[in-house]
Scaffold this motif. Sequence first.
Motif, short mmCIF file in Angstrom:
data_model
loop_
_atom_site.label_atom_id
_atom_site.label_comp_id
_atom_site.label_asym_id
_atom_site.label_seq_id
_atom_site.Cartn_x
_atom_site.Cartn_y
_atom_site.Cartn_z
N LEU A 1 0.84 -1.20 0.00
CA LEU A 1 0.00 0.00 0.00
C LEU A 1 0.88 1.25 0.00
O LEU A 1 0.66 2.19 -0.79
CB LEU A 1 -0.91 -0.03 1.23
N ASP A 2 1.86 1.27 0.89
CA ASP A 2 2.79 2.42 0.96
C ASP A 2 3.57 2.59 -0.34
O ASP A 2 3.76 3.71 -0.82
CB ASP A 2 3.77 2.23 2.12
N LEU A 3 4.04 1.49 -0.89
CA LEU A 3 4.83 1.55 -2.12
C LEU A 3 4.01 2.17 -3.26
O LEU A 3 4.51 3.03 -4.00
CB LEU A 3 5.30 0.14 -2.50
N ILE A 4 2.77 1.75 -3.40
CA ILE A 4 1.91 2.28 -4.46
C ILE A 4 1.73 3.79 -4.28
O ILE A 4 1.78 4.56 -5.24
CB ILE A 4 0.56 1.55 -4.47
N GLY A 5 1.54 4.22 -3.03
CA GLY A 5 1.38 5.64 -2.76
C GLY A 5 2.63 6.44 -3.05
O GLY A 5 2.58 7.53 -3.63
N ASP A 6 3.77 5.92 -2.65
CA ASP A 6 5.03 6.63 -2.87
C ASP A 6 5.38 6.69 -4.36
O ASP A 6 5.89 7.70 -4.85
CB ASP A 6 6.17 5.97 -2.09
N LEU A 7 5.11 5.62 -5.10
CA LEU A 7 5.40 5.63 -6.53
C LEU A 7 4.51 6.62 -7.28
O LEU A 7 4.88 7.11 -8.35
CB LEU A 7 5.23 4.23 -7.12
N ALA A 8 3.35 6.92 -6.72
CA ALA A 8 2.46 7.90 -7.35
C ALA A 8 3.11 9.28 -7.44
O ALA A 8 2.70 10.11 -8.26
CB ALA A 8 1.14 7.99 -6.59
N LEU A 9 4.12 9.52 -6.61
CA LEU A 9 4.83 10.80 -6.66
C LEU A 9 5.62 10.98 -7.95
O LEU A 9 6.08 12.09 -8.24
CB LEU A 9 5.76 10.92 -5.45
N ALA A 10 5.76 9.93 -8.73
CA ALA A 10 6.38 10.07 -10.05
C ALA A 10 5.51 10.91 -10.97
O ALA A 10 5.98 11.42 -11.99
CB ALA A 10 6.63 8.70 -10.67
N GLY A 11 4.23 11.05 -10.62
CA GLY A 11 3.34 11.93 -11.36
C GLY A 11 2.65 11.32 -12.55
O GLY A 11 1.90 11.99 -13.24
N LEU A 12 2.92 10.03 -12.80
CA LEU A 12 2.30 9.34 -13.93
C LEU A 12 1.83 7.96 -13.48
O LEU A 12 2.50 7.29 -12.70
CB LEU A 12 3.30 9.17 -15.07
N PRO A 13 0.67 7.51 -13.97
CA PRO A 13 0.24 6.15 -13.65
C PRO A 13 1.13 5.13 -14.34
O PRO A 13 1.64 5.36 -15.45
CB PRO A 13 -1.20 6.10 -14.21
N LEU A 14 1.33 4.00 -13.70
CA LEU A 14 2.16 2.94 -14.24
C LEU A 14 1.43 2.20 -15.36
O LEU A 14 0.20 2.07 -15.33
CB LEU A 14 2.54 1.95 -13.15
N LYS A 15 2.20 1.71 -16.33
CA LYS A 15 1.62 0.93 -17.41
C LYS A 15 2.60 -0.15 -17.85
O LYS A 15 3.79 0.12 -18.04
CB LYS A 15 1.27 1.82 -18.60
N ASP A 16 2.11 -1.37 -18.00
CA ASP A 16 2.90 -2.50 -18.52
C ASP A 16 4.24 -2.62 -17.82
O ASP A 16 5.31 -2.59 -18.43
CB ASP A 16 3.09 -2.36 -20.03
N ILE A 17 4.17 -2.79 -16.51
CA ILE A 17 5.39 -2.86 -15.71
C ILE A 17 5.16 -3.81 -14.53
O ILE A 17 4.05 -3.89 -13.99
CB ILE A 17 5.77 -1.45 -15.20
N ARG A 18 6.19 -4.56 -14.18
CA ARG A 18 6.17 -5.38 -12.97
C ARG A 18 7.23 -4.85 -12.03
O ARG A 18 8.38 -4.62 -12.44
CB ARG A 18 6.43 -6.85 -13.27
N ILE A 19 6.85 -4.69 -10.78
CA ILE A 19 7.77 -4.17 -9.77
C ILE A 19 7.87 -5.20 -8.65
O ILE A 19 6.86 -5.68 -8.13
CB ILE A 19 7.28 -2.81 -9.23
N GLU A 20 9.12 -5.52 -8.30
CA GLU A 20 9.38 -6.43 -7.19
C GLU A 20 10.23 -5.69 -6.16
O GLU A 20 11.25 -5.10 -6.52
CB GLU A 20 10.09 -7.68 -7.69
N ALA A 21 9.78 -5.73 -4.92
CA ALA A 21 10.46 -4.98 -3.85
C ALA A 21 10.71 -5.90 -2.66
O ALA A 21 9.80 -6.62 -2.23
CB ALA A 21 9.62 -3.78 -3.42
N GLU A 22 11.93 -5.88 -2.18
CA GLU A 22 12.31 -6.66 -0.99
C GLU A 22 12.70 -5.70 0.12
O GLU A 22 13.57 -4.85 -0.05
CB GLU A 22 13.48 -7.58 -1.32
N ARG A 23 12.00 -5.79 1.24
CA ARG A 23 12.25 -4.99 2.44
C ARG A 23 12.22 -3.48 2.13
O ARG A 23 13.14 -2.75 2.51
CB ARG A 23 13.59 -5.36 3.08
#
Length: 279
Positions: A235-257
């Motif tokens: 949930l936090d990651l999605i909110g912080d990535l929104a600060l890029a100013g553009l919605p994501l498209k055709d991308i996979r994101i994997e995050a550890e810790r």
Amino acid sequence: MRTTIKAPATIEGIGLHKGKPARVTFLPAEGATGLRFLNPAFASPLPALLNRVSGTARGTNISDGKTTIYTVEHLLSAAAGLGIDDLDIELAGEEPPATDGSALAFAAALVRTGLLQKPGLQRKTLSIADRLEMTNGTTRCTAFPSHGVSFKLTYDYPHPLVGRQVVEFTLTPEEYLANVAPARTFGFSHEIEALKAAGLALGGSLENAIVIGEKEIIAKDGLRFPDEFARHKLLDLIGDLALAGLPLKDIRIEAERPGHASNVNFAKLLSQKAIPNND
């Protein structure tokens, strides 16, 4: 096609960190404005963008250079998770209400107002052409081209009641609302005294947070998901990535810790490597 909401929606409560009365009102936005914050202290609307980030300690804060608003990530997560492009977020106070510690109240309020498509307004999106990776200590964030938008997040903490949690989701408004938005903020009992001494978690309680003790997890009505901690990190990651100013498209994101600082830094990397794309 860009999206906003049909009508205003207001939520009131207590701020998590400052412990003061807080109110947020979501307002429809005309034009291609993006996500913006309104506050009586701001001379003009404050765009929710990476160059406005002023701190990432236990939350993501943004500033106009004079006034700071705290813990904006849950608000931004709700908007991004539902696919809202343009939204004015009016805050009365230094931070949004904590609600129950999740983004569910915000997301549900936005859904109740109804979403409004804006014909004729071009929707730019964020995609990448090649694999990207960022590593800092035990934290690793990776992104690569894919079909749709999906996430894999690993939360790993050396505590017998937490251990290793892994979640994977394809991001759709329905999936976000059901499986990500309800995940609540959590903290460890041994941290509470130090947080309060630092002026944080002053509004924290079992009404808006899960407390992990030495031998038990204390959560109002119990955990909502067995992997609720990892879901909240997503949930936090999605909110912080929104600060890029553009919605994501055709991308996979994997995050550890991941944490707020790494989320923001990874959003910067994505922005730097993004390829031009219009829906």
